[in-house]
Design a protein around this motif. Structure first.
Motif, PDB file in Angstrom:
ATOM      1  N   LEU A 144       0.827  -1.206   0.000  1.00 28.79           N
ATOM      2  CA  LEU A 144       0.000   0.000   0.000  1.00 28.79           C
ATOM      3  C   LEU A 144       0.862   1.257   0.000  1.00 28.79           C
ATOM      4  O   LEU A 144       0.620   2.190  -0.777  1.00 28.79           O
ATOM      5  CB  LEU A 144      -0.921  -0.002   1.226  1.00 28.79           C
ATOM      6  CG  LEU A 144      -1.741   1.281   1.453  1.00 28.79           C
ATOM      7  CD1 LEU A 144      -2.722   1.485   0.315  1.00 28.79           C
ATOM      8  CD2 LEU A 144      -2.468   1.225   2.798  1.00 28.79           C
ATOM      9  N   THR A 145       1.884   1.290   0.836  1.00 25.51           N
ATOM     10  CA  THR A 145       2.743   2.468   0.926  1.00 25.51           C
ATOM     11  C   THR A 145       3.523   2.675  -0.365  1.00 25.51           C
ATOM     12  O   THR A 145       3.661   3.805  -0.850  1.00 25.51           O
ATOM     13  CB  THR A 145       3.705   2.331   2.112  1.00 25.51           C
ATOM     14  OG1 THR A 145       2.955   2.118   3.314  1.00 25.51           O
ATOM     15  CG2 THR A 145       4.542   3.578   2.272  1.00 25.51           C
ATOM     16  N   VAL A 146       4.062   1.595  -0.934  1.00 27.23           N
ATOM     17  CA  VAL A 146       4.844   1.708  -2.171  1.00 27.23           C
ATOM     18  C   VAL A 146       3.971   2.202  -3.313  1.00 27.23           C
ATOM     19  O   VAL A 146       4.361   3.090  -4.079  1.00 27.23           O
ATOM     20  CB  VAL A 146       5.478   0.350  -2.518  1.00 27.23           C
ATOM     21  CG1 VAL A 146       6.164   0.417  -3.878  1.00 27.23           C
ATOM     22  CG2 VAL A 146       6.484  -0.058  -1.447  1.00 27.23           C
TER      23      VAL A 146
ATOM     24  N   ALA B   5     -10.451   9.838   4.454  1.00 25.70           N
ATOM     25  CA  ALA B   5     -11.192  11.042   4.093  1.00 25.70           C
ATOM     26  C   ALA B   5     -10.240  12.219   3.888  1.00 25.70           C
ATOM     27  O   ALA B   5     -10.457  13.064   3.017  1.00 25.70           O
ATOM     28  CB  ALA B   5     -12.216  11.376   5.180  1.00 25.70           C
ATOM     29  N   VAL B   6      -9.170  12.266   4.675  1.00 25.48           N
ATOM     30  CA  VAL B   6      -8.139  13.290   4.477  1.00 25.48           C
ATOM     31  C   VAL B   6      -7.499  13.112   3.103  1.00 25.48           C
ATOM     32  O   VAL B   6      -7.201  14.084   2.399  1.00 25.48           O
ATOM     33  CB  VAL B   6      -7.087  13.219   5.589  1.00 25.48           C
ATOM     34  CG1 VAL B   6      -5.940  14.193   5.316  1.00 25.48           C
ATOM     35  CG2 VAL B   6      -7.718  13.507   6.937  1.00 25.48           C
ATOM     36  N   SER B   7      -7.305  11.856   2.703  1.00 25.14           N
ATOM     37  CA  SER B   7      -6.745  11.576   1.377  1.00 25.14           C
ATOM     38  C   SER B   7      -7.670  12.078   0.272  1.00 25.14           C
ATOM     39  O   SER B   7      -7.209  12.624  -0.738  1.00 25.14           O
ATOM     40  CB  SER B   7      -6.508  10.066   1.219  1.00 25.14           C
ATOM     41  OG  SER B   7      -6.031   9.760  -0.071  1.00 25.14           O
TER      42      SER B   7
ATOM     43  N   SER C 105       2.081   9.904   3.097  1.00 21.57           N
ATOM     44  CA  SER C 105       1.796  10.234   4.494  1.00 21.57           C
ATOM     45  C   SER C 105       0.514   9.570   4.963  1.00 21.57           C
ATOM     46  O   SER C 105       0.418   9.102   6.102  1.00 21.57           O
ATOM     47  CB  SER C 105       1.688  11.755   4.662  1.00 21.57           C
ATOM     48  OG  SER C 105       2.921  12.380   4.399  1.00 21.57           O
ATOM     49  N   VAL C 106      -0.483   9.519   4.095  1.00 18.10           N
ATOM     50  CA  VAL C 106      -1.732   8.843   4.444  1.00 18.10           C
ATOM     51  C   VAL C 106      -1.493   7.355   4.660  1.00 18.10           C
ATOM     52  O   VAL C 106      -1.992   6.760   5.629  1.00 18.10           O
ATOM     53  CB  VAL C 106      -2.792   9.073   3.345  1.00 18.10           C
ATOM     54  CG1 VAL C 106      -4.003   8.177   3.567  1.00 18.10           C
ATOM     55  CG2 VAL C 106      -3.210  10.533   3.313  1.00 18.10           C
TER      56      VAL C 106
END
Length: 273
Positions: free
Chosen positions: A43-45, A191-193, A92-93
């Motif tokens: 997910l991060t990559v 939601a921030v994303s 960051s998310v």
């Protein structure tokens, strides 16, 4: 009597000095742990590297010629900075979601009871975020160079160009961390994303400012992402740098002032729960 009191205080002072001396190596160990975990997390990559790189290629393929013809300037000088910021925010998310998982799994609580400096965990996250931001920004600039993006203002401006997403990313990561440690649901972080995606579509990097309706132009002009994009455009292509850079710094410092203490307090609370 005084000598006895001084002797009693000595171990405490020495112990505190020893703790602060160990902060740096313990922070580096935890920073390495975070970077390795993020690198092994698909997910991060994807959110930090793959998605932004594909987004840049798609935007340049579909809209690049039209925007360049409309504005008279290569569209990459807006889209590359914009997508670099998108990659910073997306990563960051993903990191905040990972933080929530570590809290729910009790990993933060395990670190809290270990004989390590209590500040090392939070400091390590800041350092790891900085490393991730610089790495992702470098990768996206490399993709941009392949597509035609160039650093036309020299070496120093090119180095300063990396500082804008670094500052922007640290401020955004502080905000997302504060949300993550105080919320038990990943949906709030996501939601921030969604909000950051809306900022992308209403920014000066997506299309020129004059292409937006008149009612939307003040919003687009003064939102933080547009200021950062304009500063990065000036550092790469040329044009105004001071005003958008000062505005970017003001936005980022404001976010740090508002969210830094809640993030630290929330991290402490999440570690002790």
């Amino acid at each position: 009597m005084t000598q006895v009191l001084d002797a009693a205080r000595l171990p405490t002072v020495t112990g505190r000095t020893e703790i602060w001396r160990l902060l740096i190596p313990q922070t580096m160990i935890q920073t390495k742990r975070l970077l390795v975990r993020w690198w092994r997390d698909p997910l991060t990559v994807v959110q930090s590297l793959v998605f932004p790189a594909l987004l840049l290629i798609v935007l340049n393929t579909i809209l690049g010629n039209q925007i360049s013809s409309f504005s008279g300037v290569n569209a990459l000088y807006g889209s590359v900075p914009m997508v670099a910021l998108v990659g910073v925010m997306s990563g960051s998310v993903a990191g905040a979601i990972t933080l929530g998982r570590e809290r729910d799994e009790g990993l933060l609580a395990r670190f809290w009871v270990l004989p390590v400096h209590r500040a090392s965990g939070l400091v390590a996250r800041i350092v790891a975020e900085g490393v991730r931001i610089l790495l992702c920004t470098g990768v996206l600039f490399a993709v941009g160079v392949v597509l035609g993006f160039r650093f036309q203002q020299g070496l120093l401006a090119g180095i300063a160009l990396f500082g804008v997403p670094l500052l922007f990313g640290i401020a955004f990561a502080t905000m997302v961390t504060a949300v993550a440690v105080f919320s038990a649901k990943a949906a709030l972080v996501e939601a921030v994303s969604l909000g950051s995606s809306l900022l992308m579509f209403f920014s000066s990097g997506f299309v020129p400012l004059v292409a937006y309706p008149k009612w939307a132009q003040p919003i687009v002009r003064h939102q933080p992402m547009s200021y950062a994009i304009d500063a990065m455009r000036g550092l790469s292509l040329g044009g105004p740098v001071r005003d958008p850079l000062l505005a970017t710094i003001a936005w980022c410092l404001g976010a740090l002032v508002v969210f830094a203490i809640p993030a630290a307090v929330g991290y402490r609370r999440a570690s002790r729960s």
